[in-house]
Design a protein around this motif. Structure first.
Motif, PDB file in Angstrom:
ATOM      1  N   VAL A 479       0.842  -1.203   0.000  1.00 43.65           N
ATOM      2  CA  VAL A 479       0.000   0.000   0.000  1.00 43.65           C
ATOM      3  C   VAL A 479       0.873   1.247   0.000  1.00 43.65           C
ATOM      4  N   GLU A 480       1.869   1.255   0.881  1.00 36.97           N
ATOM      5  CA  GLU A 480       2.746   2.425   0.987  1.00 36.97           C
ATOM      6  C   GLU A 480       3.568   2.633  -0.282  1.00 36.97           C
ATOM      7  N   ASN A 481       3.943   1.560  -0.942  1.00 34.82           N
ATOM      8  CA  ASN A 481       4.685   1.688  -2.209  1.00 34.82           C
ATOM      9  C   ASN A 481       3.833   2.397  -3.264  1.00 34.82           C
ATOM     10  N   ILE A 482       2.579   2.051  -3.310  1.00 32.34           N
ATOM     11  CA  ILE A 482       1.673   2.670  -4.292  1.00 32.34           C
ATOM     12  C   ILE A 482       1.494   4.158  -3.982  1.00 32.34           C
ATOM     13  N   LEU A 483       1.228   4.468  -2.715  1.00 38.54           N
ATOM     14  CA  LEU A 483       1.008   5.870  -2.332  1.00 38.54           C
ATOM     15  C   LEU A 483       2.291   6.691  -2.526  1.00 38.54           C
ATOM     16  N   HIS A 484       3.419   6.063  -2.235  1.00 41.75           N
ATOM     17  CA  HIS A 484       4.690   6.755  -2.416  1.00 41.75           C
ATOM     18  C   HIS A 484       4.951   7.026  -3.897  1.00 41.75           C
ATOM     19  N   ARG A 485       4.692   6.033  -4.724  1.00 37.94           N
ATOM     20  CA  ARG A 485       4.865   6.199  -6.171  1.00 37.94           C
ATOM     21  C   ARG A 485       3.934   7.298  -6.697  1.00 37.94           C
ATOM     22  N   GLN A 486       2.721   7.313  -6.237  1.00 38.34           N
ATOM     23  CA  GLN A 486       1.761   8.330  -6.671  1.00 38.34           C
ATOM     24  C   GLN A 486       2.240   9.726  -6.283  1.00 38.34           C
ATOM     25  N   GLU A 487       2.758   9.861  -5.046  1.00 36.59           N
ATOM     26  CA  GLU A 487       3.222  11.168  -4.567  1.00 36.59           C
ATOM     27  C   GLU A 487       4.429  11.643  -5.376  1.00 36.59           C
ATOM     28  N   ASN A 488       5.354  10.738  -5.681  1.00 36.55           N
ATOM     29  CA  ASN A 488       6.535  11.103  -6.463  1.00 36.55           C
ATOM     30  C   ASN A 488       6.153  11.562  -7.877  1.00 36.55           C
ATOM     31  N   LEU A 489       5.241  10.839  -8.477  1.00 34.60           N
ATOM     32  CA  LEU A 489       4.816  11.208  -9.826  1.00 34.60           C
ATOM     33  C   LEU A 489       4.085  12.554  -9.827  1.00 34.60           C
ATOM     34  N   LEU A 490       3.321  12.796  -8.771  1.00 36.72           N
ATOM     35  CA  LEU A 490       2.537  14.028  -8.700  1.00 36.72           C
ATOM     36  C   LEU A 490       3.416  15.261  -8.562  1.00 36.72           C
ATOM     37  N   TYR A 491       4.473  15.145  -7.765  1.00 36.99           N
ATOM     38  CA  TYR A 491       5.289  16.322  -7.483  1.00 36.99           C
ATOM     39  C   TYR A 491       6.619  16.338  -8.240  1.00 36.99           C
TER      40      TYR A 491
END
Length: 524
Positions: A479-491
């Motif tokens: 779960v944290e890998n997905i959220l982390h990946r999403q945050e990196n792509l967003l910013y």
């Protein structure tokens, strides 16, 4: 009170020939001459063979049409030129009854026209006229006797053409004649030639035979208001190939064995909203072939036999039933699109189902079984699986709909479809955690508390959320890998890019979380 004060000369001007030929191209004009040949043959009882030869001479710029259909007697020669006169009775099962086609056809093609005809074994007559005759309002034409041509034959020769003969025009004419006279060319001893080459017929009866939805052959009588009987045959079904580009689908009309209107897709035959639907590739398996035999005046063709007269009483009588047939086969074509190879094309052998119709005036239905139910769409399928749970726990509906929406979005023709769908899964994951804390364990948290509980920082979720929700450490890590990946792509300064495999991984994790926390089933 009316008083006659004189008379008016209502004899038409010969210039009407030139004023009504704008819509006559080579194909239509040649067909008018061929129609005449077949009509003479029909009026003579079709007892003998018939051969029609069309010659297009590019070098000399000459067109000729010859036949051995029987020829015209001296009394019939006026039909060649006089408008409104025809050798066919309205009760003949012929093609030409309007008395204007031949005149328009020859004038449309040439300014120098010569017609020779020999009735049986009588002497040969010749009629000729040109633009000078058209400029003169006198209707009288000189009639000549000339050296004899073959018994029972007619020859039309056109010179000083108004068109330029090209190989492309000849090829298009050849293809047009194959289709237009296909049915007549199947009769024994009927021969049609173009530049000495025999023309073979072409038809449109390439059917598929899906079980229960095989083609239907409807046949019977249509009794008109004039108490005349028209033999009607309608073959309807799904084609064994899709041809949206060529447009070879829709409704075909034959009248007295002549193709009049190919591949009609107008609202007049049901191709409109609320019926079969607007013309579209998804309807391109729909094919309906209408054949009518009967009195020439009861055929619903226009005067050039190039289309159907939709205001004709016979077409109006067939209209409602015909639209119903078109609609039901179009429904099948649309319903099975995407599965045509399996559902339709694989059924390449079978029989056409015979459906007698007592009177087409009274028939109301197509006799097809109800169309099969369409494959349930993903949204309906997932909703059905979780219907009971969503009634008891309405907050779960938005969660499984988040998965459905992400899958649907990932299949769209968008350059960033996977990224957008991935982002939606990230939102769904956080929403699932929130809904569990708020509705399943009822921690009585404020909005601010919830915000802190889900605050994703340094690639990790707060420990508090993991205390409240029991999940395997490995699953928390995913779960944290997905959220982390999403945050990196967003910013990130770079444009976001998500691979198909990354999206599939995020979908699997989200589905597993929803299953463990709420017992939701989001597998498709």
């Amino acid at each position: 009170m009316k008083h006659q004060v004189g008379t008016l000369d209502a004899v038409p001007s010969k210039r009407l020939f030139l004023s009504i030929i704008a819509d006559y191209d080579l194909n239509k004009s040649i067909c008018e001459l061929i129609d005449n040949s077949f009509d003479v043959w029909t009026r003579n009882g079709r007892r003998n063979s018939i051969e029609i030869n069309i010659t297009l001479n590019k070098e000399q710029g000459v067109i000729s049409v010859e036949d051995n259909a029987g020829g015209l007697s001296q009394n019939e020669l006026k039909y060649i030129v006089s408008p409104g006169h025809t050798g066919s009775s309205s009760t003949d099962q012929t093609i030409g009854i309007f008395g204007v086609g031949t005149k328009r056809a020859v004038v449309a093609l040439a300014s120098d026209i010569q017609i020779q005809t020999r009735y049986k074994k009588e002497q040969t007559y010749q009629v000729e006229f040109d633009d000078n005759w058209l400029d003169d309002e006198e209707w009288i034409l000189p009639l000549f006797t000339v050296g004899d041509i073959d018994f029972g034959s007619t020859r039309v020769e056109l010179k000083k053409l108004r068109i330029i003969i090209t190989d492309d025009l000849i090829e298009k004419l050849h293809n047009h004649l194959r289709k237009t006279y296909g049915k007549l060319l199947t009769i024994n001893n009927v021969y049609l030639k173009l530049n000495d080459k025999i023309i073979d017929p072409e038809f449109f009866d390439n059917w598929s035979y899906p079980p229960n939805y095989e083609p239907r052959r409807y046949h019977g009588i249509l009794t008109t208001d004039k108490k005349r009987n028209i033999d009607v045959e309608v073959i309807a079904g799904l084609s064994n190939e899709s041809s949206p580009g060529a447009g070879e689908y829709g409704v075909y009309f034959y009248c007295n064995d002549r193709l009049v209107a190919p591949a009609m897709k107008s609202f007049d035959v049901g191709f409109t909203k609320g019926q079969a639907g607007l013309p579209h590739p998804k309807l391109s398996l729909t094919k309906v072939i209408v054949s009518m035999q009967g009195d020439a005046s009861e055929m619903p063709w226009n005067s050039s036999k190039s289309d159907i007269n939709v205001k004709h009483h016979v077409f109006i009588a067939l209209h409602d039933w015909l639209v119903q047939v078109v609609k039901e086969y179009a429904t099948l074509s649309r319903l099975w699109m995407g599965e045509w190879p399996d559902k339709v094309f694989s059924h390449d052998k079978g029989s056409i189902i015979d459906v007698p119709i007592e009177n087409f005036i009274n028939v109301k239905k197509s006799f097809l079984p109800d169309p099969p139910k369409s494959r349930m769409r993903l949204a309906e399928k997932i909703a059905k699986k979780n219907e009971r749970l969503s009634i008891r726990k309405p907050w779960t509906k938005g969660l499984y709909e988040g998965v459905v929406a992400s899958v649907t979005l990932s299949k769209q023709p968008l350059s960033q479809a996977n990224w957008l769908a991935y982002s939606l899964l990230g939102i769904t994951l956080k929403s699932a955690l929130k809904e569990f804390v708020v509705n399943e364990i009822n921690c009585n948290l404020s909005d601010q508390d919830i915000k802190k509980l889900l605050n994703f920082k340094n690639g990790k979720l707060p420990g508090k959320i993991k205390e409240l929700i029991t999940l395997p450490d490995l699953l928390w890590g995913r779960v944290e890998n997905i959220l982390h990946r999403q945050e990196n792509l967003l910013y990130s300064r770079t444009t976001p890019s998500v691979s198909p495999n990354e999206f599939i991984e995020a979908k699997e994790v989200t589905s597993e979380i929803l299953k463990k926390l709420f017992k939701l089933d989001t597998k498709d």
